[in-house]
Design an enzyme around this catalytic site. Structure first.
Site, PDB file in Angstrom:
ATOM      1  N   HIS A 134       0.875  -1.175   0.000  1.00  0.00           N
ATOM      2  CA  HIS A 134       0.000   0.000   0.000  1.00  0.00           C
ATOM      3  C   HIS A 134       0.915   1.227   0.000  1.00  0.00           C
ATOM      4  O   HIS A 134       1.997   1.193   0.581  1.00  0.00           O
ATOM      5  CB  HIS A 134      -0.831  -0.054   1.289  1.00  0.00           C
ATOM      6  CG  HIS A 134      -1.914   0.968   1.394  1.00  0.00           C
ATOM      7  ND1 HIS A 134      -1.674   2.282   1.688  1.00  0.00           N
ATOM      8  CD2 HIS A 134      -3.262   0.860   1.256  1.00  0.00           C
ATOM      9  CE1 HIS A 134      -2.818   2.938   1.738  1.00  0.00           C
ATOM     10  NE2 HIS A 134      -3.798   2.095   1.470  1.00  0.00           N
ATOM     11  N   CYS A 157      -4.731   2.385  -3.694  1.00  0.00           N
ATOM     12  CA  CYS A 157      -3.482   2.947  -3.137  1.00  0.00           C
ATOM     13  C   CYS A 157      -2.307   2.005  -3.376  1.00  0.00           C
ATOM     14  O   CYS A 157      -1.439   1.861  -2.498  1.00  0.00           O
ATOM     15  CB  CYS A 157      -3.605   3.259  -1.642  1.00  0.00           C
ATOM     16  SG  CYS A 157      -4.886   4.448  -1.255  1.00  0.00           S
ATOM     17  N   ASP A 213       3.301  -4.292   8.210  1.00  0.00           N
ATOM     18  CA  ASP A 213       2.072  -3.531   8.021  1.00  0.00           C
ATOM     19  C   ASP A 213       0.913  -4.523   8.204  1.00  0.00           C
ATOM     20  O   ASP A 213       0.617  -5.320   7.324  1.00  0.00           O
ATOM     21  CB  ASP A 213       2.074  -2.917   6.610  1.00  0.00           C
ATOM     22  CG  ASP A 213       0.753  -2.245   6.263  1.00  0.00           C
ATOM     23  OD1 ASP A 213      -0.213  -2.383   7.037  1.00  0.00           O
ATOM     24  OD2 ASP A 213       0.685  -1.598   5.202  1.00  0.00           O
ATOM     25  N   LYS A 271     -10.220  -0.429  10.941  1.00  0.00           N
ATOM     26  CA  LYS A 271     -10.477  -1.601  10.092  1.00  0.00           C
ATOM     27  C   LYS A 271     -10.800  -2.830  10.954  1.00  0.00           C
ATOM     28  O   LYS A 271     -11.038  -3.912  10.427  1.00  0.00           O
ATOM     29  CB  LYS A 271      -9.243  -1.901   9.224  1.00  0.00           C
ATOM     30  CG  LYS A 271      -8.941  -0.829   8.166  1.00  0.00           C
ATOM     31  CD  LYS A 271      -7.802  -1.258   7.283  1.00  0.00           C
ATOM     32  CE  LYS A 271      -7.109  -0.122   6.565  1.00  0.00           C
ATOM     33  NZ  LYS A 271      -7.837   0.414   5.415  1.00  0.00           N
ATOM     34  N   GLN A 311      -4.249  -5.159   7.183  1.00  0.00           N
ATOM     35  CA  GLN A 311      -5.243  -6.118   6.701  1.00  0.00           C
ATOM     36  C   GLN A 311      -5.168  -7.469   7.412  1.00  0.00           C
ATOM     37  O   GLN A 311      -6.018  -8.324   7.178  1.00  0.00           O
ATOM     38  CB  GLN A 311      -5.077  -6.332   5.186  1.00  0.00           C
ATOM     39  CG  GLN A 311      -5.297  -5.083   4.352  1.00  0.00           C
ATOM     40  CD  GLN A 311      -6.716  -4.520   4.438  1.00  0.00           C
ATOM     41  OE1 GLN A 311      -7.646  -5.188   4.881  1.00  0.00           O
ATOM     42  NE2 GLN A 311      -6.871  -3.272   4.036  1.00  0.00           N
TER      43      GLN A 311
HETATM   44  C1  LIG Z   1      -2.180  -2.875   3.710  1.00  0.00           C
HETATM   45  C2  LIG Z   1      -2.541  -1.473   4.104  1.00  0.00           C
HETATM   46  N1  LIG Z   1      -1.604  -0.690   4.631  1.00  0.00           N
HETATM   47  C3  LIG Z   1      -1.867   0.560   5.028  1.00  0.00           C
HETATM   48  C4  LIG Z   1      -3.128   1.101   4.887  1.00  0.00           C
HETATM   49  C5  LIG Z   1      -3.385   2.485   5.343  1.00  0.00           C
HETATM   50  O1  LIG Z   1      -4.275   2.482   6.405  1.00  0.00           O
HETATM   51  P1  LIG Z   1      -4.848   3.839   6.976  1.00  0.00           P
HETATM   52  O2  LIG Z   1      -5.660   4.458   5.888  1.00  0.00           O
HETATM   53  O3  LIG Z   1      -5.647   3.444   8.180  1.00  0.00           O
HETATM   54  O4  LIG Z   1      -3.682   4.689   7.319  1.00  0.00           O
HETATM   55  C6  LIG Z   1      -4.139   0.331   4.323  1.00  0.00           C
HETATM   56  C7  LIG Z   1      -5.487   0.879   4.113  1.00  0.00           C
HETATM   57  O5  LIG Z   1      -6.255   0.416   3.327  1.00  0.00           O
HETATM   58  C8  LIG Z   1      -3.838  -0.995   3.933  1.00  0.00           C
HETATM   59  O6  LIG Z   1      -4.774  -1.792   3.396  1.00  0.00           O
END
Ligand SMILES: Cc1ncc(COP(=O)(O)O)c(C=O)c1O
Length: 376
Positions: free
Chosen positions: A93, A334, A170, A196, A173
């Site tokens: 992401h 993203c 990270d 989430k 998910q």
């Molecule tokens: C794998 C992953 N990393 C980071 C993020 C970023 O999360 P946030 O928008 O809560 O900062 C997301 C959001 O969809 C994500 O799916």
């Protein structure tokens, strides 16, 4: 079916936040009156619950705005020297990619990007070849927000240990959908989004094994002393939470943890895996539909990306909403480098599940996608 973007909060989470707002709203770590003490205790208790949810018996669990902020705290808080290397992947992401690109562009940090196979799984030998003694940080997603693939972070952790590199996972998910334990993962940093995992929007978490990062923000609430020209930072999570934190939201996130633990993360995972298997089987059997990501199975979460013939993903998403009230995400998610990597330059349609989805939701999606495919 858009829970990979953000989830829905159950009533006990909303009630816990209402209770704070209506009965004991006060700032935390600042006053000595009764309400301040109650709020401070409940706020601290929420931190403990969140830490225990990810198996953290050491280190520091810090409340952030979201995963993005948590990752940026690490990127800005580590000490970088020219010649240091960061290893990340094409799967990431943007939130786990741009902070490293910025360090590369602005500070001359070497950046190595490991590509996944077309289904989002990794050949570990690529990490073996890339991680070296100059590697200061390896930053990988635990589960892909596009392909649903789960990365074997504990195996990457072993490679990191051999080269004295730190591992950032990270977990945006993974933490909401599968059991995650920082000790089993072997990571140094785990970043995830409270919003989430049934918690309120505006919440995220950074767990760090060693609280030796330089804080991103300085100001109220994070010091033990200040003189005319010097300040001494306090210990604990307070060091990384300058300014008034989102007290009610953090308490709500603690309640979301109670809720998930009450159900059990194994049950959440199994429920979502069963629905995902049916979703992939059903969508794959529709003529003209391409499904991305690994086949159904254990190493997969309930995030399913697909395209329908040469329809633009946004068009499919609009029809799903208008024809059947199905809310999915469409576009690049993203993850622009990943979209090019998998040859989906317009992006994909993404259906993503949480514990509140059921078999009817999945059947309705499959039937509606079938109708869309027949129409064009
Ligand atoms: C794998 C992953 N990393 C980071 C993020 C970023 O999360 P946030 O928008 O809560 O900062 C997301 C959001 O969809 C994500 O799916």
């Amino acid at each position: 079916m858009d829970s990979a973007a953000t989830s829905l909060s159950p009533i006990p989470v909303i009630k816990a936040m209402d209770e704070y707002e209506l009965r004991y709203r006060a700032n935390v770590g600042r006053g000595v009156h009764r309400l301040a003490l109650v709020a401070t205790q409940k706020y601290a208790d929420a931190h403990k619950k969140i830490a225990s949810f990810i198996g953290a018996t050491e280190g520091q669990t810090v409340i952030t705005k979201n995963t993005t902020e948590a990752i940026n705290i690490v990127a800005c808080g580590m000490e970088w020297h020219k010649g240091d290397r960061i290893v990340t992947t094409t799967l990431e992401h943007h939130s786990n990619y741009l902070p490293w690109v910025r360090l590369h562009e602005k500070h001359g940090i070497n950046l190595s990007v490991v590509p996944p196979g077309p289904d989002g799984t990794f050949d570990l030998s690529l990490f073996e070849d890339t991680i070296d003694d100059a590697t200061k940080l390896v930053a990988v997603s635990h589960a892909s927000n596009v392909l649903g693939s789960v990365t074997p972070v504990n195996k990457i952790a072993a490679l990191c240990r051999a080269h004295d590199s730190r591992l950032l996972v990270d977990g945006a998910q993974s933490v909401p959908h599968i059991p995650v334990d920082v000790k089993k993962a072997g990571c140094d940093y785990l970043c995830f989004s409270g919003h989430k995992m049934l918690g309120p929007s505006g919440t995220g978490v950074l767990w760090m094994k060693s609280p030796d990062l330089s804080p991103l923000l300085v100001g109220g609430g994070m010091i033990s002393d200040v003189t005319a020209d010097h300040y001494t930072e306090s210990g604990g999570y307070m060091r990384y939470e300058a300014g008034t934190p989102p007290v009610g939201s953090c308490i709500g996130l603690g309640k979301a943890v109670d809720y998930l633990e009450g159900i059990g993360m194994d049950r959440v995972m199994n429920h979502e895996q069963a629905l995902t298997t049916r979703m992939i089987d059903g969508l794959s059997s529709v003529k003209g539909v391409t499904v991305y990501g690994p086949p159904p199975g254990k190493n997969r979460i309930g995030v399913v990306s697909f395209t329908v013939k040469d329809l633009h993903p946004h068009e499919v998403a609009h029809i799903l909403d208008e024809a059947a009230g199905i809310m999915v995400r469409s576009g690049e998610h993203c993850c622009i480098p990943l979209m090019h990597h998998i040859g989906a330059d317009n992006g994909t349609v993404r259906a993503s599940l949480h514990l509140y989805n059921n078999a009817d939701d999945v059947e309705q999606l499959i039937v509606t996608v079938e109708e869309i495919s027949r129409m064009v």
